[in-house]
Design an enzyme around this catalytic site. Structure first.
Site, PDB file in Angstrom:
ATOM      1  N   HIS A  59       0.834  -1.202   0.000  1.00 22.75           N
ATOM      2  CA  HIS A  59       0.000   0.000   0.000  1.00 22.75           C
ATOM      3  C   HIS A  59       0.873   1.259   0.000  1.00 22.75           C
ATOM      4  O   HIS A  59       2.082   1.209   0.203  1.00 22.75           O
ATOM      5  CB  HIS A  59      -0.922   0.013   1.215  1.00 22.75           C
ATOM      6  CG  HIS A  59      -0.160  -0.067   2.516  1.00 22.75           C
ATOM      7  ND1 HIS A  59       0.529   0.995   3.056  1.00 22.75           N
ATOM      8  CD2 HIS A  59       0.035  -1.096   3.369  1.00 22.75           C
ATOM      9  CE1 HIS A  59       1.102   0.641   4.179  1.00 22.75           C
ATOM     10  NE2 HIS A  59       0.827  -0.628   4.398  1.00 22.75           N
ATOM     11  N   ASP A 334       3.961  -4.463   3.745  1.00 27.79           N
ATOM     12  CA  ASP A 334       5.401  -4.701   3.820  1.00 27.79           C
ATOM     13  C   ASP A 334       5.690  -6.069   4.418  1.00 27.79           C
ATOM     14  O   ASP A 334       6.636  -6.755   4.003  1.00 27.79           O
ATOM     15  CB  ASP A 334       6.093  -3.608   4.639  1.00 27.79           C
ATOM     16  CG  ASP A 334       5.395  -3.284   5.954  1.00 27.79           C
ATOM     17  OD1 ASP A 334       4.425  -3.987   6.310  1.00 27.79           O
ATOM     18  OD2 ASP A 334       5.805  -2.320   6.622  1.00 27.79           O
TER      19      ASP A 334
END
Length: 424
Positions: A59, A334
């Site tokens: 994102h 992540d």
């Protein structure tokens, strides 16, 4: 159950949380780096014919997951979240079968806290929306302008999948807006699933064995001697009280969120930036047992890697649910990319920046019809260890991932056990 999901935003939800842009945007070239950009073989003179693309991406920039009390707190005001008009499209969020969107307990846990300025933690900002729009435009150059994809969004061609968290859903929206420049004749479906069965991040709540194995490693990661000594020094420099239990990942998350949005950082942090970066990565490597055990990585991303391989096989065999499917988009975190990079053998010990992407392309050799896979990371082709070239023969690629890929059935079975399998 409510207490369980509240805790998700602090510990268990490390599987979807802790991330941020690298402080230093200019990264050293990795040993696995082969070229400065990807090249898609859509021209008739290439020996390879592009068949399928899968993009796993992080994102965009967001508000921090937790402000550090007393450390020069800044204002996270709602105007930071206003979406640019060019990132808007018509879309709908559904479950994997097209039904209503499932409950979102992780998202709800964020909304139990309010940052200074009035916004919630972990929310995609306008900066993050623009980052994903730009990623979409880069993919457009590679796949739309070369006529691999249609110029208008088609659900038959493009499948969009996201974790059931607002920042990844909005990131998917912005990427699609950039990829097709808002051109659509149909509503874009963004598919998601319930938190217990999510495979797009390491699922500590859906996998009992992963919780048993990784939970203690999360707890001990900031108490390892070298990390603990540096953490004490940083706490002292920033004036963080020991009882606040703020580790390197949270410090990094807050500080990088500030820098990304042009908000002030404590001057005392200046000499510690590299160390905070290094120690945050060290903590992640300890949790995932990087270079020492396969089990954690299997449980973290095994089903996701299996899905990527299944899509490849489905395209080659003509068994995909949509025969015209050319692109799979996966909007994630992540903590999704890091274990995937580890499994591929190309993790460069640097935290994935906002909007980072791992792109997996399936090609067929025009003369032999043999399948090849090409992987890129943040727009740069990678030589996967165990592959004979950047264009990796499919059998070699499958062998690379065989140590980590798990079918959903095997994953479920292992997750329900109370001890790890014997490694071969």
């Amino acid at each position: 159950m409510k207490k369980l999901w509240t805790k998700a935003s602090v510990l268990g939800s490390m599987s979807v949380a802790f991330g941020s842009m690298l402080w230093y945007q200019k990264q050293a070239e990795s040993d696995q780096l082969v070229s400065s950009c990807t090249s898609t073989d859509t021209n008739p003179n290439s020996p390879y014919d592009l068949k399928l693309v899968q993009v796993l991406f992080r994102h965009g920039a967001r508000t921090p997951l937790k402000s550090i009390p007393g450390v020069m707190e800044v204002q996270w005001v709602p105007t930071l979240l206003e979406p640019p008009a060019h990132t808007q499209i018509n879309y709908i969020v559904t479950d994997l079968h097209g039904g209503p969107r499932p409950p979102a307990p992780v998202e709800e846990s964020y909304r139990k806290n309010v940052l200074n300025g009035g916004t919630f933690p972990g929310q995609l900002t306008a900066v993050g929306m623009q980052q994903l729009y730009e990623l979409g435009k880069r993919l457009r150059t590679t796949y739309v302008e070369t006529h691999f994809l249609s110029s208008t969004f088609s659900p038959a061609e493009v499948y969009v999948r996201s974790t059931n968290i607002l920042r990844t859903i909005e990131s998917a929206r912005c990427l699609v807006a950039g990829l097709f420049l808002q051109k659509q004749t149909e509503t874009v479906p963004i598919f998601t699933t319930d938190a217990g069965s999510e495979i797009l991040y390491p699922n500590y709540h859906g996998c009992q064995l992963l919780k048993i194995l990784a939970g203690p490693r999360w707890a001990e990661s900031s108490t390892l001697p070298d990390i603990a000594a540096d953490l004490q020094s940083v706490h002292s420099a920033l004036g963080i009280a020991p009882h606040q239990r703020i580790d390197f990942i949270l410090i990094r998350d807050d500080m990088v969120a500030r820098e990304t949005h042009g908000l002030p950082c404590p001057s005392a942090l200046g000499t510690w930036k590299n160390k905070v970066e290094q120690r945050a990565v060290d903590m992640m490597c300890h949790v995932y047992e990087h270079n020492s055990s396969m089990v954690n990585l299997q449980l973290c991303v095994g089903p996701l890697l299996h899905s990527l391989l299944t899509n490849i096989e489905g395209k080659l065999e003509g068994t995909l649910s949509e025969a015209d499917r050319k692109l799979f988009l996966y909007s994630a975190h992540d903590t999704t990319l890091i274990p995937c990079l580890m499994a591929l053998g190309i993790f460069d010990m640097k935290w994935p920046p906002f909007a980072a992407d791992i792109t997996v392309e399936l090609h067929q050799h025009r003369q032999t019809n043999k399948p090849f896979v090409k992987v890129s990371y943040v727009g740069q082709d990678q030589l996967i260890p165990g592959c004979s070239g950047v264009y990796c023969p499919l059998e070699q690629f499958k062998q690379v991932l065989s140590a980590y890929s798990l079918s959903s059935e095997v994953h479920r079975s292992r997750c329900n056990s109370t001890k790890g399998p014997t490694e071969s």
